[in-house]
Design a protein around this motif. Structure first.
Motif, PDB file in Angstrom:
ATOM      1  N   PHE A 112      -2.499   0.138   1.564  1.00 33.29           N
ATOM      2  CA  PHE A 112      -2.611   0.665   2.866  1.00 33.29           C
ATOM      3  C   PHE A 112      -4.082   1.574   2.931  1.00 33.29           C
ATOM      4  N   PHE A 113      -4.054   2.750   2.400  1.00 37.23           N
ATOM      5  CA  PHE A 113      -4.489   4.299   2.624  1.00 37.23           C
ATOM      6  C   PHE A 113      -6.742   2.967   1.918  1.00 37.23           C
ATOM      7  N   TYR A 114      -6.901   2.664   1.413  1.00 36.12           N
ATOM      8  CA  TYR A 114      -7.828   2.567   1.238  1.00 36.12           C
ATOM      9  C   TYR A 114      -8.784   1.029   2.523  1.00 36.12           C
ATOM     10  N   GLU A 115      -7.110  -0.023   3.050  1.00 35.99           N
ATOM     11  CA  GLU A 115      -7.229  -0.921   3.390  1.00 35.99           C
ATOM     12  C   GLU A 115      -7.664  -0.109   5.193  1.00 35.99           C
ATOM     13  N   GLN A 116      -6.868   0.676   5.712  1.00 38.86           N
ATOM     14  CA  GLN A 116      -6.660   0.566   7.424  1.00 38.86           C
ATOM     15  C   GLN A 116      -6.806   2.182   7.432  1.00 38.86           C
ATOM     16  N   ILE A 117      -7.463   2.564   6.819  1.00 37.83           N
ATOM     17  CA  ILE A 117      -6.997   4.068   7.463  1.00 37.83           C
ATOM     18  C   ILE A 117      -9.093   4.620   6.570  1.00 37.83           C
ATOM     19  N   LEU A 118      -9.068   4.534   5.138  1.00 39.97           N
ATOM     20  CA  LEU A 118     -10.185   4.601   5.108  1.00 39.97           C
ATOM     21  C   LEU A 118     -11.336   3.273   5.421  1.00 39.97           C
ATOM     22  N   GLN A 119     -11.425   2.363   4.702  1.00 33.60           N
ATOM     23  CA  GLN A 119     -12.050   1.314   5.375  1.00 33.60           C
ATOM     24  C   GLN A 119     -13.180   0.841   4.539  1.00 33.60           C
ATOM     25  N   ILE A 120     -12.420   0.947   3.132  1.00 39.25           N
ATOM     26  CA  ILE A 120     -13.711   0.339   2.029  1.00 39.25           C
ATOM     27  C   ILE A 120     -13.853  -0.595   2.104  1.00 39.25           C
ATOM     28  N   PRO A 121     -15.176  -1.029   2.048  1.00 32.90           N
ATOM     29  CA  PRO A 121     -15.861  -2.285   2.432  1.00 32.90           C
ATOM     30  C   PRO A 121     -15.059  -3.186   0.962  1.00 32.90           C
ATOM     31  N   ILE A 122     -14.482  -2.649   0.170  1.00 32.08           N
ATOM     32  CA  ILE A 122     -14.786  -3.378  -0.896  1.00 32.08           C
ATOM     33  C   ILE A 122     -13.794  -2.630  -2.344  1.00 32.08           C
ATOM     34  N   TYR A 123     -12.457  -3.686  -2.676  1.00 31.72           N
ATOM     35  CA  TYR A 123     -11.630  -3.072  -3.344  1.00 31.72           C
ATOM     36  C   TYR A 123     -11.107  -4.017  -4.436  1.00 31.72           C
ATOM     37  N   ILE A 124     -11.659  -3.008  -5.766  1.00 30.61           N
ATOM     38  CA  ILE A 124     -11.109  -4.062  -7.137  1.00 30.61           C
ATOM     39  C   ILE A 124      -9.682  -3.781  -7.453  1.00 30.61           C
ATOM     40  N   ILE A 125      -8.949  -4.859  -8.548  1.00 34.23           N
ATOM     41  CA  ILE A 125      -8.031  -3.937  -8.823  1.00 34.23           C
ATOM     42  C   ILE A 125      -8.016  -4.817 -10.104  1.00 34.23           C
ATOM     43  N   PHE A 126      -8.122  -4.154 -11.340  1.00 30.21           N
ATOM     44  CA  PHE A 126      -8.336  -4.639 -12.543  1.00 30.21           C
ATOM     45  C   PHE A 126      -7.703  -5.036 -13.534  1.00 30.21           C
ATOM     46  N   GLU A 127      -6.370  -5.747 -14.494  1.00 35.49           N
ATOM     47  CA  GLU A 127      -5.340  -5.532 -15.324  1.00 35.49           C
ATOM     48  C   GLU A 127      -6.380  -5.643 -16.906  1.00 35.49           C
ATOM     49  N   PRO A 128      -6.281  -5.001 -17.589  1.00 38.39           N
ATOM     50  CA  PRO A 128      -7.102  -4.485 -18.576  1.00 38.39           C
ATOM     51  C   PRO A 128      -6.472  -5.590 -19.444  1.00 38.39           C
ATOM     52  N   ASN A 129      -5.370  -6.102 -20.090  1.00 35.79           N
ATOM     53  CA  ASN A 129      -4.909  -6.478 -20.857  1.00 35.79           C
ATOM     54  C   ASN A 129      -4.826  -7.742 -20.716  1.00 35.79           C
ATOM     55  N   GLY A 130      -5.042  -8.417 -19.405  1.00 39.52           N
ATOM     56  CA  GLY A 130      -5.221  -9.533 -19.041  1.00 39.52           C
ATOM     57  C   GLY A 130      -6.700 -10.297 -19.090  1.00 39.52           C
ATOM     58  N   GLY A 131      -7.898  -8.953 -18.269  1.00 40.86           N
ATOM     59  CA  GLY A 131      -8.795  -9.401 -18.132  1.00 40.86           C
ATOM     60  C   GLY A 131      -8.359  -9.926 -16.671  1.00 40.86           C
ATOM     61  N   THR A 140       2.731   0.727 -16.267  1.00 37.61           N
ATOM     62  CA  THR A 140       3.713   1.403 -14.782  1.00 37.61           C
ATOM     63  C   THR A 140       2.587   0.852 -13.916  1.00 37.61           C
ATOM     64  N   GLU A 141       3.894   0.828 -12.871  1.00 37.69           N
ATOM     65  CA  GLU A 141       3.969   0.491 -11.530  1.00 37.69           C
ATOM     66  C   GLU A 141       2.550   1.775 -10.173  1.00 37.69           C
ATOM     67  N   GLY A 142       1.352   1.588  -9.905  1.00 39.32           N
ATOM     68  CA  GLY A 142       1.319   2.872  -9.704  1.00 39.32           C
ATOM     69  C   GLY A 142       0.699   2.481  -8.402  1.00 39.32           C
ATOM     70  N   GLY A 143       0.994   1.674  -6.883  1.00 40.06           N
ATOM     71  CA  GLY A 143       0.912   1.663  -5.481  1.00 40.06           C
ATOM     72  C   GLY A 143      -0.001   0.632  -5.189  1.00 40.06           C
ATOM     73  N   GLU A 144      -1.272   0.726  -6.619  1.00 44.21           N
ATOM     74  CA  GLU A 144      -1.897  -0.512  -6.191  1.00 44.21           C
ATOM     75  C   GLU A 144      -1.906  -1.536  -4.933  1.00 44.21           C
ATOM     76  N   TYR A 145      -1.024  -2.298  -4.906  1.00 45.93           N
ATOM     77  CA  TYR A 145      -0.822  -3.341  -3.727  1.00 45.93           C
ATOM     78  C   TYR A 145       0.301  -2.874  -2.791  1.00 45.93           C
ATOM     79  N   SER A 146      -0.202  -1.443  -2.678  1.00 43.60           N
ATOM     80  CA  SER A 146       1.573  -1.522  -1.812  1.00 43.60           C
ATOM     81  C   SER A 146       0.469  -0.662  -0.333  1.00 43.60           C
ATOM     82  N   VAL A 147       0.977  -1.664   0.662  1.00 48.75           N
ATOM     83  CA  VAL A 147       0.660  -1.487   2.722  1.00 48.75           C
ATOM     84  C   VAL A 147       1.747  -0.990   2.562  1.00 48.75           C
ATOM     85  N   LYS A 148       2.716   0.074   2.540  1.00 49.34           N
ATOM     86  CA  LYS A 148       3.219   0.868   2.830  1.00 49.34           C
ATOM     87  C   LYS A 148       2.725   1.428   3.659  1.00 49.34           C
ATOM     88  N   ARG A 149       3.146   2.187   5.167  1.00 49.66           N
ATOM     89  CA  ARG A 149       2.201   3.142   5.831  1.00 49.66           C
ATOM     90  C   ARG A 149       2.735   3.966   6.789  1.00 49.66           C
TER      91      ARG A 149
END
Length: 258
Positions: A133-152, A116-125
């Motif tokens: 958008f929240f992690y990048e532009q608001i919190l400005q978290i230095p490292i953001y990791i997206i992991f797809e467990p099925n394919g690794g 189920t799509e969970g907005g992990e790539y959403s840049v909606k402001r």
């Protein structure tokens, strides 16, 4: 009617403040989409705990609300795994965390992709903003990791000039995280009945940080190796004694070597 975020192109035009979670604010209680996600998150923490990495002043949590107020509108997003290196106060039962107000900005946020799509790539402001958008532009978290467990597939993004840039792994397929002094990469195997890809930690020397079951197995193997070594020494001693006796030498009365 929900308040909208500023439509200005520059993220600096957003008015961001850091306020505690309002008492009447209801955090979304989203169900975990599959049983694998808690295992993935728990495994990441487990090896850190066993290695002695985790300290009381750190915050490591799963599916945990990160808060900010943007243009007067309170926002909370819950990454699947988050690491905060330093909090101002050690609290045993946190319900949420507001960066700057309560401590450091998170150093790492991790999202596990599911069917189920969970907005992990959403840049909606506009309100409510997307996770990216929240992690990048608001919190400005230095490292953001997206992991797809099925394919690794591990996507490792680093904040550069206020934008996430995809980074390639090293020759071992791992990423060095300076803030933790550890490598992060993928590993394939079985834990707690789940067989597939996992995120794992390695130290600077390239040693895999073990899970509890692996640590027990390592200790069992070391004990077995020690037992085998002791048995080999015993057999060698018996053969030496037998040889000396065959030569008419008393093993208990050997001449002193000066």
């Amino acid at each position: 009617m929900a308040t909208q975020l500023s439509q200005a192109k520059s993220p600096t035009e957003l008015v961001i403040t850091w306020e505690a979670l309002p008492k009447d604010f209801q955090l979304e209680d989203e169900p975990v989409e599959n049983t694998g996600q808690p295992l993935l998150a728990g495994a990441l923490r487990e090896s850190l705990e066993i290695s002695g990495f985790i300290q009381p002043q750190m915050l490591i949590a799963s599916n945990f609300g990160l808060c900010a107020t943007v243009n007067g509108q309170f926002i909370a997003k819950a990454p699947d795994w988050v690491y905060v290196p330093l909090v101002n106060e050690i609290v045993g039962n946190r319900k949420s965390y507001t960066p700057n107000l309560e401590g450091n900005i998170p150093a790492i946020a991790i999202e596990f992709l599911s069917d189920t799509e969970g907005g992990e790539y959403s840049v909606k402001r506009s309100y409510p903003p997307g996770k990216w958008f929240f992690y990048e532009q608001i919190l400005q978290i230095p490292i953001y990791i997206i992991f797809e467990p099925n394919g690794g597939l591990l996507e490792y993004y680093q904040l550069e000039n206020q934008r996430y840039e995809l980074k390639l792994p090293d020759e071992n397929g791992r990423h060095w995280i300076d803030a933790m002094g550890l490598f992060l990469g993928t590993w394939q195997g079985t834990k707690e009945g789940r067989t597939g890809y996992w995120l794992r930690w390695w130290d600077q020397a390239g040693n895999l940080l073990p899970w509890a079951v692996e640590q027990i197995e390592q200790e069992r193997q070391r004990a077995e190796q020690e037992s085998q070594r002791a048995e080999q020494e015993r057999q060698q001693k018996e053969r030496l004694i037998a040889y000396l006796q065959s030569q008419g030498i008393d093993p208990n009365n050997l001449p002193q070597i000066e």
